[in-house]
Design a protein around this motif. Structure first.
Motif, mmCIF file in Angstrom:
data_model
loop_
_atom_site.group_PDB
_atom_site.id
_atom_site.type_symbol
_atom_site.label_atom_id
_atom_site.label_comp_id
_atom_site.label_asym_id
_atom_site.label_seq_id
_atom_site.Cartn_x
_atom_site.Cartn_y
_atom_site.Cartn_z
ATOM 1 N N ILE A 1 0.838 -1.198 0.000
ATOM 2 C CA ILE A 1 0.000 0.000 0.000
ATOM 3 C C ILE A 1 0.875 1.251 0.000
ATOM 4 C CG2 ILE A 1 -1.606 1.368 1.411
ATOM 5 C CD1 ILE A 1 -2.842 -1.382 2.252
ATOM 6 N N MET A 2 1.924 1.260 0.835
ATOM 7 C CA MET A 2 2.808 2.431 0.911
ATOM 8 C C MET A 2 3.566 2.641 -0.389
ATOM 9 S SD MET A 2 4.327 2.753 4.744
ATOM 10 C CE MET A 2 3.883 1.332 5.703
ATOM 11 N N ARG A 3 4.043 1.537 -0.994
ATOM 12 C CA ARG A 3 4.755 1.671 -2.282
ATOM 13 C C ARG A 3 3.820 2.235 -3.342
ATOM 14 N NH1 ARG A 3 7.124 -3.054 -0.839
ATOM 15 N NH2 ARG A 3 5.667 -4.330 -2.001
ATOM 16 N N GLU A 4 2.605 1.710 -3.379
ATOM 17 C CA GLU A 4 1.651 2.167 -4.386
ATOM 18 C C GLU A 4 1.268 3.625 -4.159
ATOM 19 O OE1 GLU A 4 -2.563 0.650 -5.934
ATOM 20 O OE2 GLU A 4 -1.187 -0.965 -5.373
ATOM 21 N N PHE A 5 1.139 4.008 -2.868
ATOM 22 C CA PHE A 5 0.821 5.399 -2.564
ATOM 23 C C PHE A 5 1.938 6.319 -3.056
ATOM 24 C CE2 PHE A 5 1.192 9.127 0.175
ATOM 25 C CZ PHE A 5 -0.031 9.720 -0.067
ATOM 26 N N THR A 6 3.214 5.916 -2.833
ATOM 27 C CA THR A 6 4.350 6.728 -3.285
ATOM 28 C C THR A 6 4.310 6.905 -4.805
ATOM 29 O OG1 THR A 6 5.648 5.877 -1.449
ATOM 30 C CG2 THR A 6 6.870 6.917 -3.225
ATOM 31 N N GLN A 7 3.984 5.832 -5.524
ATOM 32 C CA GLN A 7 3.881 5.937 -6.979
ATOM 33 C C GLN A 7 2.776 6.914 -7.379
ATOM 34 O OE1 GLN A 7 3.187 1.957 -8.339
ATOM 35 N NE2 GLN A 7 5.317 1.336 -8.075
ATOM 36 N N ARG A 8 1.626 6.803 -6.714
ATOM 37 C CA ARG A 8 0.510 7.691 -7.021
ATOM 38 C C ARG A 8 0.870 9.138 -6.701
ATOM 39 N NH1 ARG A 8 -5.020 4.824 -6.957
ATOM 40 N NH2 ARG A 8 -4.376 2.722 -7.381
ATOM 41 N N GLN A 9 1.578 9.324 -5.562
ATOM 42 C CA GLN A 9 1.993 10.662 -5.155
ATOM 43 C C GLN A 9 2.956 11.257 -6.192
ATOM 44 O OE1 GLN A 9 4.276 10.768 -1.537
ATOM 45 N NE2 GLN A 9 3.069 12.440 -0.712
ATOM 46 N N ASN A 10 3.916 10.457 -6.668
ATOM 47 C CA ASN A 10 4.855 10.950 -7.684
ATOM 48 C C ASN A 10 4.125 11.332 -8.963
ATOM 49 O OD1 ASN A 10 7.093 10.680 -6.070
ATOM 50 N ND2 ASN A 10 7.590 8.623 -6.780
ATOM 51 N N ARG A 11 3.204 10.468 -9.392
ATOM 52 C CA ARG A 11 2.425 10.791 -10.597
ATOM 53 C C ARG A 11 1.637 12.080 -10.399
ATOM 54 N NH1 ARG A 11 1.310 4.909 -11.438
ATOM 55 N NH2 ARG A 11 -0.538 5.125 -10.155
ATOM 56 N N GLN A 12 1.113 12.258 -9.161
ATOM 57 C CA GLN A 12 0.312 13.441 -8.878
ATOM 58 C C GLN A 12 1.179 14.703 -8.938
ATOM 59 O OE1 GLN A 12 -2.893 12.831 -8.712
ATOM 60 N NE2 GLN A 12 -3.401 15.005 -8.606
ATOM 61 N N PHE A 13 2.395 14.640 -8.392
ATOM 62 C CA PHE A 13 3.312 15.784 -8.454
ATOM 63 C C PHE A 13 3.617 16.139 -9.911
ATOM 64 C CE2 PHE A 13 4.867 14.842 -3.981
ATOM 65 C CZ PHE A 13 4.415 16.034 -3.461
ATOM 66 N N ILE A 14 3.867 15.109 -10.735
ATOM 67 C CA ILE A 14 4.172 15.349 -12.145
ATOM 68 C C ILE A 14 2.973 15.998 -12.831
ATOM 69 C CG2 ILE A 14 4.633 14.204 -14.356
ATOM 70 C CD1 ILE A 14 6.246 12.098 -12.631
ATOM 71 N N ALA A 15 1.768 15.497 -12.511
ATOM 72 C CA ALA A 15 0.555 16.055 -13.131
ATOM 73 C C ALA A 15 0.363 17.513 -12.726
ATOM 74 C CB ALA A 15 -0.662 15.226 -12.738
ATOM 75 N N ILE A 16 0.617 17.831 -11.448
ATOM 76 C CA ILE A 16 0.467 19.214 -10.986
ATOM 77 C C ILE A 16 1.466 20.111 -11.723
ATOM 78 C CG2 ILE A 16 0.825 20.769 -9.018
ATOM 79 C CD1 ILE A 16 -0.278 18.424 -7.239
ATOM 80 N N ALA A 17 2.730 19.646 -11.798
ATOM 81 C CA ALA A 17 3.760 20.445 -12.464
ATOM 82 C C ALA A 17 3.416 20.645 -13.938
ATOM 83 C CB ALA A 17 5.115 19.756 -12.314
ATOM 84 N N ALA A 18 2.987 19.563 -14.619
ATOM 85 C CA ALA A 18 2.669 19.652 -16.043
ATOM 86 C C ALA A 18 1.480 20.588 -16.268
ATOM 87 C CB ALA A 18 2.364 18.265 -16.600
#
Ligand SMILES: [Zn+2]
Length: 96
Positions: free
Chosen positions: A8-25
């Motif tokens: 769950i924590m690994r998957e959350f980190t992946q989702r969080q990274n994708r979310q940061f990229i989406a916000i930046a983009a």
């Protein structure tokens, strides 16, 4: 199948990274549209309506992406506005 806490924590980190990229983009594209409007010498002239339309499409895409991505890996409920959430407020799963 129930996921283990590490997964769950690994998957959350992946989702969080994708979310940061989406916000930046999203910020980059929305600000880019404003720059293009202010500086027609850069890429040529676009009508204000075209650029506002482009910004609306970008923001809609961001909202669509977020609704798919920004969910608790354990219970699949939305995580809300806090990007650094430590636990899911719906199921109580530890996220990071
Ligand atoms: Zn949850």
């Amino acid at each position: 199948m129930k996921k283990d806490p590490g997964q769950i924590m690994r998957e959350f980190t992946q989702r969080q990274n994708r979310q940061f990229i989406a916000i930046a983009a999203t910020l980059f594209c929305v600000l880019g549209c404003a720059v293009i409007y202010k500086r027609p010498d850069l890429l040529g002239e676009f009508s204000k309506n075209a650029l506002v339309g482009a910004q609306i499409v970008i923001i809609a895409a961001y909202i669509g992406f977020t609704s798919q991505n920004w969910k608790c890996p354990s219970c699949e409920k939305r995580l809300g506005a806090d990007i650094n959430r430590r636990t899911c407020k719906k199921c109580g799963a530890r996220l990071q």
